[in-house]
Design an enzyme around this catalytic site. Structure first.
Site, mmCIF file in Angstrom:
data_model
loop_
_atom_site.group_PDB
_atom_site.id
_atom_site.type_symbol
_atom_site.label_atom_id
_atom_site.label_comp_id
_atom_site.label_asym_id
_atom_site.label_seq_id
_atom_site.Cartn_x
_atom_site.Cartn_y
_atom_site.Cartn_z
ATOM 1 C CD GLN A 1 -3.574 -0.183 9.751
ATOM 2 O OE1 GLN A 1 -3.701 -0.252 8.533
ATOM 3 N NE2 GLN A 1 -2.929 -1.096 10.456
ATOM 4 C CE1 TYR B 1 1.373 1.866 4.710
ATOM 5 C CE2 TYR B 1 3.075 0.241 5.202
ATOM 6 C CZ TYR B 1 1.893 0.596 4.571
ATOM 7 O OH TYR B 1 1.250 -0.325 3.788
ATOM 8 N NE ARG C 1 -0.637 -14.671 7.822
ATOM 9 C CZ ARG C 1 0.636 -15.040 7.928
ATOM 10 N NH1 ARG C 1 1.235 -15.622 6.905
ATOM 11 N NH2 ARG C 1 1.300 -14.845 9.051
#
Length: 418
Positions: A102, A172, A349
């Site tokens: 990433q 971002y 998760r």
């Protein structure tokens, strides 16, 4: 909706890459590269997901520049990091899996306490999480950032990665250009959504020019960021359409939320305010206890919680594959994504709790993941990110005060995501 459901555990392709299945380990904070370099711990972390049955794992947040870091200890895509990155990709390939890096620039999510420089965004801004000033990026700096993404992608190719994931989400730097709330520019990078999409399109184009057909190129894009007056579906669908028309991407991973405020809009579920307060010092401790839930937001969890928004993108994509994220925890959830027209699913998760969940689901379609969405994994990013339900990973929950991770404890929320 598609009439035939693809087998999610059958081999498939993502651009030029062959994947053994359609299950992707989503980028999650790791806390296993304290010096910004690959460690054996990081290799073991990602290897566990491939051994557990994921087709591809994603190394979370590799910075395209030093000032683009969002938290301490993140890997900078550089020649110095290259040998370790090669060891990491070799280890994953030896297990029969694929691996993605990433790539991101934090922009206004960055902190001067970490990078040493004032953060930047499309326009001036005060980050409410850090209460730090963010300056407007200058017009002549924009091509430099685009080139940094291109050079980071080149490092990924040289390191043996199978894909790069361009971080266009969570406010971002690239994502902030997409927001009418955060982007108030008057030049060709501001104004209507076509102009606000220019930056991400140029990044994708530069990365594709650099990597060619050697690796796959994915972009992670926020469908909406949960901030009033900011990114919402009408604009993000148009951005996705423009990116699709450019044909520089192999896939889009659809996400939600912001890393500036109301961060729980991305995660949903329990808000572990007491746990965050326990790992910070006064006066921040009292502030978190009193206002943490208000600042983080509170949003109930439900299975497949991003599907309602994500399905809006299916009819728009003509060339680009789609990756469904958010609340995927069973074979039924995976099949629902396939039935709705998505090509891959990404799990975060759920795999942090059970790295072998894909294998277990493949063997028994009635298996449901054990993640209870308590979100206590979120505060573990102050050390080594892990599920608190895992008795074998309790060590390293918090970094010592001498560690670079200790810097992050002055902030309301760790900037890395899980």
């Amino acid at each position: 909706m598609t009439t035939t459901i693809p087998d999610p555990f059958a081999p498939t392709t993502l651009g030029p890459v062959q994947l053994r299945n359609r299950i992707i380990k989503a980028a999650t904070s790791e806390g296993r590269s304290p010096e910004g370099l690959v460690t054996d711990d990081l290799i073991d972390f990602h290897r566990s997901y491939i051994r557990g049955g994921a087709g591809m794992t994603t190394v979370a947040y590799c910075c395209v520049s030093p000032e683009g870091a969002s938290a301490p200890g993140q890997i900078l895509m550089s020649q110095q990091a290259l040998p370790g990155l090669r060891q990491l990709t070799d280890a994953i390939h030896a297990e029969g899996g694929a691996i993605s890096a990433q790539l991101g620039h934090a922009g206004m999510v960055a902190s001067k306490k970490i990078t040493g420089v004032t953060s930047m965004g499309p326009s001036k801004f005060i980050n409410p999480s850090s209460m730090e000033y963010c300056r407007a990026i200058r017009r002549e700096e924009i091509p430099l950032v685009i080139e940094q993404f291109g050079q980071a992608a080149r490092i990924a190719v040289d390191a043996g990665f199978d894909a790069v994931e361009l971080h266009f989400g969570h406010n971002y730097l690239p994502s902030s250009f997409l927001s009418p709330l955060l982007n108030r520019r008057k030049d060709e990078y501001g104004g209507n959504i076509e102009n606000r999409s220019r930056f991400v399109r140029e990044i994708a184009q530069r990365v594709r020019e650099e990597v060619g057909d050697k690796i796959a190129v994915i972009a992670k894009i926020s469908m909406d960021d949960g901030l009033p007056g900011s990114i919402w579906l009408n604009d993000s669908i148009r951005t996705a359409q423009l990116l699709d028309e450019d044909r520089n991407l192999d896939a889009l991973e659809l996400t939600q939320g912001s890393s500036i405020i109301r961060q729980m809009y991305l995660f949903r579920g329990d808000v572990p305010v007491a746990d965050f307060a326990a790992v910070v010092k006064e006066p921040m401790k009292t502030g978190v206890r009193l206002f943490g839930k208000l600042a983080l937001g509170s949003f109930p969890y439900r299975d497949l919680y991003m599907l309602e928004a994500a399905r809006q993108f299916v009819p728009v994509m003509k060339h680009t594959k789609l990756i469904l994220l958010g609340g995927i925890n069973s074979r039924e959830h995976i099949d629902t994504g396939m039935r709705e027209g998505f090509d891959f699913v990404a799990m975060g998760r759920g795999l942090l709790r059970e790295p072998d969940l894909p294998n277990r689901i493949r063997e028994d379609a009635t298996v449901t993941g054990r993640c209870i969405h308590c979100n206590k994994c979120m505060y573990t990013v102050y050390g080594r990110t892990h599920c608190v339900m895992d008795p074998d990973s309790h060590h390293g929950v918090l970094a010592p005060e001498s560690s670079p991770y200790a810097v992050d404890r002055t902030r309301l929320l760790p900037l890395a995501k899980v």
